[in-house]
Design a protein around this motif. Sequence first.
Motif: not given
Length: 385
Positions: A242-259
């Motif tokens: 959920e936290f990393l989803h918020d990060v991507e919503e604000e700063f764009g997609p990450l190259d690697d993470r579990v989703r």
Amino acid sequence: CNKGAVGPTDYCIAHGGGKRCAADGCNKGAVGSTDYCSAHGGGKRCAADECNKGARGSTDYCTTHGGGTRCAVEGCNKSAVGSTDYCISHGGGKRCAIDGCTKSAIGSVDYCVAHGGGKRCAVEWCNKSAKGSTDYCIAHGGGKRCAVEGCNKSAKGSTDYCIAHGGGKRCAVDGCNKGAQGPTDYCIVHGGGVRCSMQGCDKNGRVADRTSGELRYLCIAHAQDEGLLRRSVYGVSQEEMEFLHDVEEEFGPLDDRVRLDGTECVGRQKEGLVPGTRLRPDGYRARNQDGEPEVWFYHGWFWHGCPPEHPEHETAKFVGGKSGPDAYKKTMADMAKFQEAGFVVNYAWCFEYKQTRGRSPSKRLEDVIRVLRPKEGRKWTSVAR
């Protein structure tokens, strides 16, 4: 206001009329022939031995000892609240202003404790309710504490002890001294608490589900089978995703993470970013908006400890029996290795992030993200694969 003006003033007591309490800083109305309000000893006192509370109404006793108007529900001896004929449990007093909520509004606000009413915990990042006459929630030391020397847990019920030291209601099975769970008379082992709704399953119901239109409770295993909880990969929690989803919503997609992809966990954490170690960040981006490599960490409580400003930094125990300071030092040392390798290190603590639910992603992240800049002169030397 249609109340009567009191004394030589033009106002009722509620709006400042009549004689005021003589206690410094108190603006309440003085009661009876005394110079003080009820809270500061004015008016008629309770006739019960050693009780100095104010007597209620035309009775000789305070609310606790049976004075004042009682609840109109047959068999209930609690005090009626406000101008109603009922106690709080039976609908008396002011109710929460949130649509569909029937709980009592607390304090001078229009909301129940769950919706923000009443006094809140004085710890800056904590929004839980302060307990009793203290300024803190139970987790941060508020309310009555266990009377056993050296124990700082919360005392349960009307007892002076925590559950571990015999406080609260005990299991009704002969010879069992564990705490009874919920409204039942038994501990979890002997069938107390909420049980799983799945036929033939007697495990503890941990997850509430209303997807079928009716409330049911499921154990962890059946909640995962039903798709209500995701099984973790790499030790990744739903909260972290959920936290990393918020990060991507604000700063764009990450190259690697579990989703999450539908009901499945996909992706992986980047390996090999710090040569000679097995460290993996929770999220990785080869180049951020400033052209720098960056990593993201979401630090869960029991694995990573908590920072020195947290009240349980010194006292809490964490995974593997590590002390709070040891868990925190290891967490910071691991992040420093990414910092030394030339990465921008972004991180957040779970206890801070949890307090931001209901806000927009940008506001949530603004309040919780901490940043470690690469060491001066360090270049990215990773051999990531």
